[in-house]
Write a protein that holds these residues in place. Sequence first.
Motif, short mmCIF file in Angstrom:
data_model
loop_
_atom_site.label_atom_id
_atom_site.label_comp_id
_atom_site.label_asym_id
_atom_site.label_seq_id
_atom_site.Cartn_x
_atom_site.Cartn_y
_atom_site.Cartn_z
N THR A 1 -20.90 -20.97 -7.47
CA THR A 1 -21.62 -20.61 -6.70
C THR A 1 -21.65 -19.18 -6.58
O THR A 1 -20.93 -18.53 -7.93
CB THR A 1 -21.31 -20.80 -5.04
N ALA A 2 -23.22 -18.59 -6.78
CA ALA A 2 -23.18 -17.27 -6.65
C ALA A 2 -22.83 -15.65 -5.33
O ALA A 2 -22.57 -14.91 -6.11
CB ALA A 2 -24.25 -16.51 -7.62
N THR B 1 -31.16 -20.43 10.88
CA THR B 1 -30.99 -19.35 9.06
C THR B 1 -29.40 -19.77 9.09
O THR B 1 -28.49 -20.34 9.55
CB THR B 1 -30.39 -18.17 10.45
N TYR B 2 -28.86 -19.90 7.83
CA TYR B 2 -28.07 -21.05 7.39
C TYR B 2 -27.83 -20.48 5.84
O TYR B 2 -29.32 -20.46 4.97
CB TYR B 2 -28.72 -22.42 7.46
N VAL B 3 -26.88 -20.42 5.42
CA VAL B 3 -25.92 -20.42 4.31
C VAL B 3 -25.69 -21.16 3.70
O VAL B 3 -24.24 -21.41 4.36
CB VAL B 3 -25.41 -19.04 4.17
N THR C 1 -25.74 -26.91 0.22
CA THR C 1 -26.80 -26.70 -0.11
C THR C 1 -27.57 -28.28 0.28
O THR C 1 -28.88 -28.61 0.67
CB THR C 1 -26.75 -26.80 -1.53
N PHE C 2 -26.67 -29.43 0.02
CA PHE C 2 -27.67 -30.44 0.33
C PHE C 2 -27.50 -31.06 2.34
O PHE C 2 -28.85 -31.41 3.06
CB PHE C 2 -26.79 -32.01 -0.13
N LEU C 3 -26.40 -30.71 2.67
CA LEU C 3 -26.99 -29.77 3.61
C LEU C 3 -27.32 -29.63 5.36
O LEU C 3 -28.65 -29.86 5.62
CB LEU C 3 -25.17 -30.05 4.79
N VAL D 1 -30.06 -20.03 2.39
CA VAL D 1 -30.16 -20.24 1.19
C VAL D 1 -29.06 -21.51 1.14
O VAL D 1 -28.45 -21.79 1.70
CB VAL D 1 -28.95 -18.73 1.42
N LEU D 2 -29.41 -22.12 -0.36
CA LEU D 2 -29.05 -22.57 -0.42
C LEU D 2 -28.00 -22.74 -1.94
O LEU D 2 -28.69 -22.28 -2.62
CB LEU D 2 -29.85 -24.34 -0.65
N ASP D 3 -26.84 -22.36 -1.61
CA ASP D 3 -26.41 -21.53 -3.55
C ASP D 3 -24.79 -22.48 -4.17
O ASP D 3 -24.35 -22.96 -3.61
CB ASP D 3 -25.43 -20.28 -2.69
N GLY D 4 -25.25 -23.18 -5.41
CA GLY D 4 -24.96 -23.89 -5.94
C GLY D 4 -25.05 -24.85 -5.29
O GLY D 4 -24.44 -26.31 -5.24
#
Length: 532
Positions: free
Chosen positions: A502-503, A241-243, A249-251, A267-270
Amino acid sequence: MATSRLLRSTAAVFAATALLISGCSAQNSATDTSTPPDRTNGAKDENTAPDSSVPALQPLPAAIPADLRPYYDQKLSWRDCGVSGFECATMKAPLDYAAPSASTDLKLAVARKKATGPGSSLGSLMVNPGGPGGSAIDYLQQYAPQPAAVRARYDMVAMDPRGVARSEPVECLSNQQMDSYTQTDQTPDTPAEVNKLTTAYRDFAQGCESHSGKLLPHVSTVEAARDMDVLRGVLGDKKLTYVGASYGTFLGATYAGLYPSRSGRLVLDGAMNPALNSRTTSLDQTAGFNTAFTSFAADCVKKSDCPLGTKSADDAGRQLSALFKKLDAHPAATGESRPLTESLATTGVIAAMYDQKAWPVLREYLAQAEKGNGRGLLTLSDSYYERSPDGAYANQMYANPAVNCLDLPPAFTTADQVRAALPSFRKASPVFGDNFAWAALNCAYWPVKATGSVHRIEAKGADPIIVVGTTRDPATPYTWAKGLAAQLSSATLLTYVGDGHTAYGRGSQCIDTAINTYLLEGTTPPKNTRCT
């Protein structure tokens, strides 16, 4: 000189300064199902469609190889971090996954804050702020936006990636050398200035090779993602589980591509788009920062005290370019030995584009610079470079090119190629075009040949993934989020209509509710959800 493709969360950009986010209210949030223009100012819609000619990242075998089993079976020795509620440990990982050897193992720093309850545990939630080169541990301890409801159910976990901060950091220059490097003119006007810039890039690369030569071939995003899987196994989680924010996001997407069967709620933000080459990435990012500046300028000119005039956003851009030109000829005093050069001023403005809450501060500092006082913009530039008041630099600016130059071949290999590309960069941004074009030359002199290449990430078989894009994001243009979401087989695109990089955790109740619900319940938001 601002490093091209420096992709990190807003909080990470401003970690070194306390002057922001004071007296500024967050925007109201609501679901918006309309489709206003994205205002990406040149970013191409064709970048959003998966290109079948670009190869897909292939997953690794699901079974853990025997020679890697000792890493997955290691036991971490947790200790108090000295930060309230946090524990720290050191995890071993192979320097080279193709030839693991205990004699060359890396020691990677890990931190966690255990779930606070109430409610049953959902396992570990790993975070990464981007960069590449941002410290995930610092981010977790100081800025990670997860609310109480999420922290109650998850052990919050961070690992500084290999080559970053506490995890075998890449080193390149002394602090004094780095001061000189950041002041190098990155918009050369003469052959002598071009030679000075390329010499600076060569000296930087040679410094990295001299101080960190053994590590440089092994700091790729693929290797960092494999480290994340080792940590997942060590922590006892069946799935990750990851943010991840920005480069994170690339990672995270790379992890999903390598280990789709072990990818949980991501969750991949930006978001970044891995199917784009370095030159396209740099050009798109140039347009992204131009979009952000146009938004700032349109707001600024409505105010009577705008230091860039009160006519139009285009005129404000011309006023800023004139200020940069003046500083190129006559750097402004700052009250210390480092004057505000054009390069440092540009970096300061770029730093403020990451978060609209910085706009009032930027207006004030631009007004000061117009009057010959460069102290404010220098402060913003230092926050971007993670330069502390005592003159010490964090290793962000060393780890950043080390990863980027290994992940993809360089955008340009000669100064002549940059010159030929200048018209397209100037079209993307009349204000920042030259700066971004010349910044994209830095990997040309890197001592290690790139091991990565452009690719799609499909992650077939992965659990549902949320990709978040902000319509006027400067560092990761919105089209990149659309592109990544189109590639990932199980992705849902969540859109924030607004400014900044990012958001999640930045004031939109709509965004935060959608992501928190997903993390806690596994439910993705409805298709085409747009938030403000």
